[in-house]
Write a protein that holds these residues in place. Structure first.
Motif, PDB file in Angstrom:
ATOM      1  N   ASN A 100      -5.746  -3.485   6.934  1.00 25.54           N
ATOM      2  CA  ASN A 100      -5.801  -4.118   5.544  1.00 25.54           C
ATOM      3  C   ASN A 100      -6.743  -5.146   5.431  1.00 25.54           C
ATOM      4  O   ASN A 100      -7.105  -5.526   4.286  1.00 25.54           O
ATOM      5  CB  ASN A 100      -4.368  -4.594   5.037  1.00 25.54           C
ATOM      6  N   PHE A 101      -7.306  -6.063   6.307  1.00 29.37           N
ATOM      7  CA  PHE A 101      -8.339  -6.943   6.338  1.00 29.37           C
ATOM      8  C   PHE A 101      -9.437  -6.541   5.445  1.00 29.37           C
ATOM      9  O   PHE A 101      -9.768  -7.228   4.532  1.00 29.37           O
ATOM     10  CB  PHE A 101      -8.588  -7.498   7.571  1.00 29.37           C
ATOM     11  N   LEU A 102      -9.911  -5.273   5.826  1.00 28.65           N
ATOM     12  CA  LEU A 102     -11.129  -5.017   5.382  1.00 28.65           C
ATOM     13  C   LEU A 102     -10.899  -4.651   3.481  1.00 28.65           C
ATOM     14  O   LEU A 102     -11.516  -4.996   2.792  1.00 28.65           O
ATOM     15  CB  LEU A 102     -11.797  -3.563   5.934  1.00 28.65           C
ATOM     16  N   VAL A 297       2.695  -1.813  -0.718  1.00 30.37           N
ATOM     17  CA  VAL A 297       2.134  -2.333  -1.723  1.00 30.37           C
ATOM     18  C   VAL A 297       1.124  -3.570  -1.321  1.00 30.37           C
ATOM     19  O   VAL A 297       1.565  -4.263  -0.332  1.00 30.37           O
ATOM     20  CB  VAL A 297       3.056  -2.939  -2.560  1.00 30.37           C
ATOM     21  N   MET A 298      -0.073  -3.477  -1.873  1.00 28.58           N
ATOM     22  CA  MET A 298      -0.965  -4.599  -1.280  1.00 28.58           C
ATOM     23  C   MET A 298      -0.581  -5.865  -1.833  1.00 28.58           C
ATOM     24  O   MET A 298      -0.248  -6.000  -2.918  1.00 28.58           O
ATOM     25  CB  MET A 298      -2.616  -4.140  -1.935  1.00 28.58           C
ATOM     26  N   ALA A 299      -0.538  -6.917  -0.698  1.00 28.87           N
ATOM     27  CA  ALA A 299      -0.069  -8.347  -1.236  1.00 28.87           C
ATOM     28  C   ALA A 299      -0.726  -8.905  -2.417  1.00 28.87           C
ATOM     29  O   ALA A 299      -2.156  -8.708  -2.188  1.00 28.87           O
ATOM     30  CB  ALA A 299      -0.364  -8.967   0.118  1.00 28.87           C
ATOM     31  N   CYS A 300      -0.175  -9.202  -3.391  1.00 26.74           N
ATOM     32  CA  CYS A 300      -0.556  -9.942  -4.615  1.00 26.74           C
ATOM     33  C   CYS A 300      -1.399  -8.977  -5.415  1.00 26.74           C
ATOM     34  O   CYS A 300      -1.797  -9.369  -6.749  1.00 26.74           O
ATOM     35  CB  CYS A 300      -1.837 -11.029  -4.253  1.00 26.74           C
ATOM     36  N   PHE A 301      -1.590  -7.684  -5.066  1.00 30.30           N
ATOM     37  CA  PHE A 301      -2.208  -6.605  -5.877  1.00 30.30           C
ATOM     38  C   PHE A 301      -1.296  -5.409  -6.110  1.00 30.30           C
ATOM     39  O   PHE A 301      -1.321  -4.560  -5.409  1.00 30.30           O
ATOM     40  CB  PHE A 301      -3.471  -6.354  -5.156  1.00 30.30           C
TER      41      PHE A 301
END
Length: 351
Positions: A100-102, A297-301
């Motif tokens: 998920n870094f990218l 779910v993407m963190a903060c998004f």
């Protein structure tokens, strides 16, 4: 070493994998910002360029827009610090050391760019290339850390466009450029391998999920080096986004990933394929794989999943990259010169 959160803590309570440090007002603004990001299209497509190839006026306009964002308190404490706050605390468990870094940082940069463009829509986020090429060059004297660009790099920033910036904890912006003699910088050979070597073709080859020996061969491993080299605010994961240097550096990391994705397409690979891989440390007893799950779910998004960061809906549609400066003209910039022996463009020391 890049100062960071204790990733061992990431094993605690996985029930809220999209944890975010924002309050409701800040999160509501972020949701609106994403809608604005998807609608912010131009013809021709706006182009991200190396910062030293911008004209003097373009560079000043970009810095002015960043200061406007910092002074915009319609979202408390201000819009710049609200965006910087995203890159902190438990969010980092899923934004670093894995697949998920990218994608996470691509989305994050797009939000940052959109917020800046809402202050001045003539601005496009530039990127900054920092290579380790010739040790005898006084890299700590790079023109980037002068009044013309980002201000001084030797302690509290008291010169340049971001002088006297204070963060949400009332701490001054600080840098300690090249304060450790053995600090490395990104290798042009490794970056070239990532961008062009046909043997390096799977995303698992370029994300940090293996052992320490392999880390430097990954995009995130190369990304870590300038954080440590700039030092100060940039050297701490929780605070690094509070230095505008962060977004210039990460725009370059996004550029490298895009070059890798273009190579994947040429080789018949699917650049949208997302493997759920996270760094595991037996020593520290942590496993980040659960945070990098494709369907989290993407963190903060919360409007997207981790795997959505790999979609091809951004570069080439919302923005694109100008190729990095090449010899012999090096982008016709007076701040970059061609080293004929290496056949590479290198930054000049300040004058």
């Amino acid at each position: 070493m890049l100062s960071e959160i204790n990733f061992a803590d990431c094993n605690q309570d996985l029930s809220n994998e999209y944890f975010c440090s924002l309050n409701k007002e800040q999160q509501d603004w972020l949701d609106l910002l994403w809608t604005a990001a998807l609608e912010d299209r131009s013809t021709p497509i706006r182009k991200r360029r190396e910062i030293r190839t911008l004209t003097e006026e373009e560079r000043k306009t970009f810095f002015s827009a960043l200061n406007k964002l910092k002074n915009d308190t319609t979202v408390k404490p201000n819009k710049f610090d609200t965006l910087a706050l995203i890159h902190s605390n438990r969010t980092l468990c899923s934004a670093h050391r894995g697949s998920n870094f990218l994608g996470w940082h691509r989305v994050y940069l797009l939000l940052f760019e959109t917020a800046i463009r809402e202050q001045d829509n003539s601005v496009t986020l530039p990127y900054w290339i920092l290579y380790s090429i010739i040790k005898i060059l006084l890299t700590q004297m790079t023109v980037i850390f002068t009044d013309k660009f980002l201000g001084n790099g030797d302690g509290i920033v008291d010169s340049g466009p971001f002088k006297h910036w204070i963060d949400i904890n009332n701490c001054p912006l600080q840098r300690k450029v090249s304060r450790i003699d053995h600090t490395e910088l990104p290798s042009p050979d490794i970056i070239n391998m990532i961008e062009n070597d046909i043997k390096v073709r799977h995303v698992a080859d370029v994300i940090d999920h293996l052992g320490k020996a392999e880390q430097l061969l990954t995009i995130e491993g190369q990304h870590n080096l300038p954080h440590e080299w700039v030092g100060g605010t940039m050297d701490i994961l929780n605070s690094s986004a509070r230095d505008p240097t962060f977004i210039l550096h990460h725009a370059f990391i996004d550029y490298v990933w895009e070059k890798f994705r273009q190579k994947q397409k040429r080789l018949g690979e699917n650049p949208e394929y997302y493997p759920s891989l996270g760094k595991t440390s037996e020593t520290d007893k942590y496993n980040l794989t659960a945070f990098h799950n494709a369907n989290n779910v993407m963190a903060c998004f919360p409007w997207m999943k981790n795997k959505d960061g790999y979609r091809s809906d951004y570069v080439g549609i919302l923005y694109e990259y100008e190729n990095s400066p090449k010899c012999p003209d090096c982008g016709k910039s007076k701040y970059i010169t061609c080293n004929e022996k290496l056949n590479r463009c290198i930054g000049i020391v300040h004058f």
